[in-house]
Write an enzyme that holds these catalytic residues in place. Structure first.
Site, mmCIF file in Angstrom:
data_model
loop_
_atom_site.group_PDB
_atom_site.id
_atom_site.type_symbol
_atom_site.label_atom_id
_atom_site.label_comp_id
_atom_site.label_asym_id
_atom_site.label_seq_id
_atom_site.Cartn_x
_atom_site.Cartn_y
_atom_site.Cartn_z
ATOM 1 N N ASP A 89 -1.936 -6.827 -3.163
ATOM 2 C CA ASP A 89 -1.439 -5.461 -3.028
ATOM 3 C C ASP A 89 -2.363 -4.742 -2.040
ATOM 4 O O ASP A 89 -3.497 -5.155 -1.834
ATOM 5 C CB ASP A 89 -1.477 -4.789 -4.412
ATOM 6 C CG ASP A 89 -0.970 -3.362 -4.363
ATOM 7 O OD1 ASP A 89 -0.006 -3.113 -3.637
ATOM 8 O OD2 ASP A 89 -1.550 -2.510 -5.050
ATOM 9 N N THR B 295 -2.891 -0.976 -1.825
ATOM 10 C CA THR B 295 -3.597 0.183 -2.379
ATOM 11 C C THR B 295 -4.510 -0.227 -3.525
ATOM 12 O O THR B 295 -4.068 -0.810 -4.512
ATOM 13 C CB THR B 295 -2.581 1.230 -2.873
ATOM 14 O OG1 THR B 295 -1.678 1.515 -1.813
ATOM 15 C CG2 THR B 295 -3.292 2.493 -3.310
ATOM 16 N N ASP C 282 -3.750 -4.801 -9.405
ATOM 17 C CA ASP C 282 -4.464 -3.964 -10.375
ATOM 18 C C ASP C 282 -4.045 -4.241 -11.811
ATOM 19 O O ASP C 282 -4.526 -3.606 -12.729
ATOM 20 C CB ASP C 282 -4.291 -2.478 -10.038
ATOM 21 C CG ASP C 282 -2.833 -2.045 -10.032
ATOM 22 O OD1 ASP C 282 -1.993 -2.798 -10.558
ATOM 23 O OD2 ASP C 282 -2.534 -0.966 -9.496
#
Length: 747
Positions: A436, A438, A635
């Site tokens: 990912d 971000t 995350d």
């Protein structure tokens, strides 16, 4: 207010960590209840076998499957050395009795040494029996107990062979001493005596004890990483009472919500949040990062980290088993006991190996007894015992678990938490890393980077006006603009009449002027669109920024650019992963322009932008269908479906916010360099395991034929059972020593 939401995660899935729970351990074979003897509600120490985690006992009685000493299931700061102490005692008694026995029986082979006349009389056998019996019967007693248990449990192991080998040699010798008349003339030597092998039985027992002592010491070293983590927390903490008084209390007495003072040089006792003061903390033992981290009021602190310069008062938020350090220790302990798929090979071999060795020993005895040179029985017995002793498969059994134990501990010290051995083994095969953007490649916190005012308006006035509108918004980009304004020592204007329009932006009256902040659609509606500003905005977007237009009283006033800065460690990490041969694929909810700008800057191989969580999962599935072995780093929340589907899920933790249950690998510090470290660790560990298995296989493949006497017809060489015992012990120690080399691995 609605800006380009894709800037911040862009894939708003429910905060459900359970959906990314990729539990390889659950897929593994569940513990066999036949070997679990811990009653429900038992609160004492539970003992388990590092090679057979399904074994659970309430006392250290040895593994019923392999015979090895058990280890506590829960790591403790104080080591239990009773097994080592017992084996050490038995070894030294064995040495004290075996050395003189060896000297008086083998002395005549040394030139110039003359032995007493008793050596050539029947009474000499009784002298040997007197020295050997305590060694075999007391020093070697644990081997006979474990050998018998292996037969009862139908799990033949190394102790089956040791007990058989030493038992046969000793009992034969004892019979020859007590009832020599029962033996035929063909079994007697030139002096008329029946040869005995007390020294072989005693020396083999002593050498096997030496191997056990060395092995137990080395096994203690494998858990050194866990003990180092346990030592991080201080035994006491200084509590600040409601009335302002302070006192030192035991760590166990701390409860959530307590206020604690941490002075310079002290370790943070539990996880918490700073209430007063500021300092720099050494978090290296938890995150693997050597540089101190600045902390001030409101920042989270982790138990076990070391306070360096300032003093502060903190509020305890997680105590006892809930602290990050406790969870790390628990996770590492469980990982050390998990089984790698490669161990299945060793298990299959060990399953038929011991019965095969016993059969080879019987065949060896028969061949030597029927066709060997005189004295046939002596040669047959000695070679059969040598086969039994040298073939002990302990090196084979130790090859995998020892490497796993050392590697998981090493990883924990570098902030790389391996959930189980399966993940560690799979990680080595990964050729594609999906990440990912971000929070993984970038900081995850947008920052104000561009301010361009139109006409005579100053940048300061533009910011004051825009920040006045944004103060009323809760969007991450709005917060970045307000923070950036205050960072330039400017105060946002006072706003009233705030209103936001979905998909366009927001408007408000700021210091008597009507201010609008949003996208081109909002500017067109207000008839405040400016082509020149739009071209400039495209240029900023190409650099990875999210751009917002500002209009004041219906006229174009300028534009503001916000970007999520790339982490300093991202580029070196990507370079290192590329050097390892990995293809890197970026999946992000961001728009194409921003995503490609970041990818181009970092040299990422493939980009998928404007993707939803479901799209991310589909991309991972397509990569796997094309033959890729995929690791997914995210995350653990927004990337849940893709993390669950990947061959290895890597949860990017940040400080104490670690989704430990979400993936096969957890990085305590949410940093891509941790992925590179995990890859290095995995490859080094699997290489180490293969070296161990190769050594163990080759050792047994060569040792058994030599012990059986295959070299005798050509070279006239026979392998003494005592040398076989020494070689067997050294093989186990060499496997453990090789595993311990992983402690020096540079991650």
């Amino acid at each position: 207010m609605t800006h380009d939401h894709s800037m911040h995660h862009g894939d708003d899935t429910p905060d459900d960590k359970s959906c990314c729970h990729h539990d390889h351990a659950a897929e593994a074979k569940q513990p066999d209840s036949a070997y679990d003897h811990v009653p429900a509600g038992y609160s004492g120490t539970v003992w388990t076998c590092p090679m057979h985690p399904q074994v659970r006992e309430t006392s250290n009685t040895g593994c019923p499957i392999c015979g090895m000493a058990l280890e506590p299931e829960t790591a403790t700061l104080v080591e239990d050395t009773r097994e080592l102490d017992d084996m050490t005692r038995r070894f030294w008694v064995g040495v004290a009795l075996s050395v003189p026995l060896l000297v008086i029986t083998m002395g005549e082979m040394v030139p110039g040494v003359s032995l007493p006349g008793i050596v050539h009389t029947p009474a000499f056998n009784w002298v040997q029996a007197a020295l050997a019996t305590p060694v075999v019967a007391w020093c070697g007693w644990p081997f006979f107990v474990r050998g018998w248990r292996s037969i009862v449990n139908r799990s033949p192991n190394m102790f089956t062979l040791i007990a058989l080998g030493t038992g046969v040699a000793y009992l034969y010798s004892l019979a020859a001493t007590v009832i020599p008349g029962a033996f035929p003339e063909t079994l007697r030597g030139a002096d008329g005596r029946v040869p005995v092998y007390f020294e072989s039985a005693a020396v083999i027992t002593t050498l096997v004890l030496l191997g056990q002592v060395l092995e137990l010491r080395a096994r203690q070293a494998t858990s050194g990483a866990i003990r180092a983590l346990l030592q991080l927390t201080p035994p006491t903490a200084r509590i600040v009472r409601e009335d302002g008084t302070e006192e030192d209390i035991q760590l166990e007495a701390i409860t959530s919500g307590d206020r604690l003072r941490v002075r310079p040089g002290e370790s943070v006792p539990v996880d918490g949040e700073i209430l007063e003061g500021h300092s720099s903390l050494d978090e290296s033992m938890v995150t693997g990062e050597p540089l101190p981290v600045e902390k001030s009021t409101g920042d989270a602190v982790t138990g076990g980290t070391v306070n360096q310069t300032g003093a502060f008062v903190m509020k305890a938020t997680h105590v006892g088993e809930d602290t990050l350090l406790s969870r790390i220790v628990k996770m590492v302990s469980e990982a050390q006991r998990s089984r790698a798929p490669i161990q299945g090979l060793a298990d299959k071999v060990a399953g038929w190996f011991v019965p095969a060795v016993v059969l080879i020993a019987v065949v060896t005895f028969l061949i030597w007894f029927l066709a060997g040179p005189e004295p046939r029985f002596a040669h047959a017995l000695i070679n059969a015992v040598a086969v039994l002793i040298i073939a002990c498969p302990c090196a084979l059994g130790l090859a995998t678990p020892m490497s796993i134990m050392v590697a998981t501990g090493k990883g924990a010290q570098a902030g790389v938490l391996i959930r189980n051995a399966d993940a560690l083994e799979t990680l080595e095969k990964v050729d594609t890393l999906v990440i990912d953007k971000t929070g993984t490649l970038t900081e995850g916190h947008p920052e104000l980077v561009t301010v361009e005012a139109a006409g005579d308006l100053s940048e300061a006035d533009l910011l004051i006006a825009a920040a006045g509108v944004e103060t009323s918004s809760e969007h991450p980009l709005a917060a970045a603009i307000v923070r950036g304004t205050k960072g330039r020592n400017l105060t946002p204007g006072k706003a009233s009449g705030f209103q936001s329009t979905t998909g366009e932006g927001a408007e408000a009256d700021v210091d008597g002027k009507h201010v609008a902040v949003g996208n081109a659609k909002l500017m067109h509606r207000l008839d405040a669109f400016d082509e020149t500003l739009a071209r400039h905005a495209d240029g900023f977007r190409a650099r990875g920024q999210t751009v917002m237009f500002v209009a004041i009283d219906g006229r174009p006033a300028g534009l503001i650019g916000v970007a999520d800065p790339i982490k300093k460690t991202t580029q070196p990490a990507i370079d290192r992963l590329h050097a390892e041969g990995l293809r890197i694929v970026m999946l992000t909810g961001d728009n194409e322009t921003t995503a490609h700008a970041v990818a181009e800057e970092l040299g990422i191989d493939e980009v998928h932008a404007d993707v939803s969580p479901e799209d991310k999962k589909n991309v991972v599935a397509k990569l796997q269908a094309d033959g890729a072995v995929v690791a997914m780093a995210g995350d653990g929340i927004n990337d849940a479906p893709a993390l669950a589907l990947a061959n290895v899920g890597i949860a990017m933790g940040t400080g104490t916010d670690v989704a430990m249950e979400s993936a096969g690998v957890t990085l305590v510090k949410g940093d891509l360099m941790g992925v590179a470290k995990a890859q290095t660790l995995s490859r080094a560990t699997m290489r180490n395991i293969r070296q161990n298995l190769f050594f163990a296989f080759v050792y047994n493949s060569l040792g058994v034929p030599v012990a059986a006497g295959i070299l005798y017809p050509v070279f006239g060489l026979l392998l003494s059972p005592m040398i076989a015992a020494a070689a067997m012990s050294l093989s186990s120690v060499s496997v453990i020593s090789n595993a311990l080399r992983l402690r020096t691995l540079n991650l």
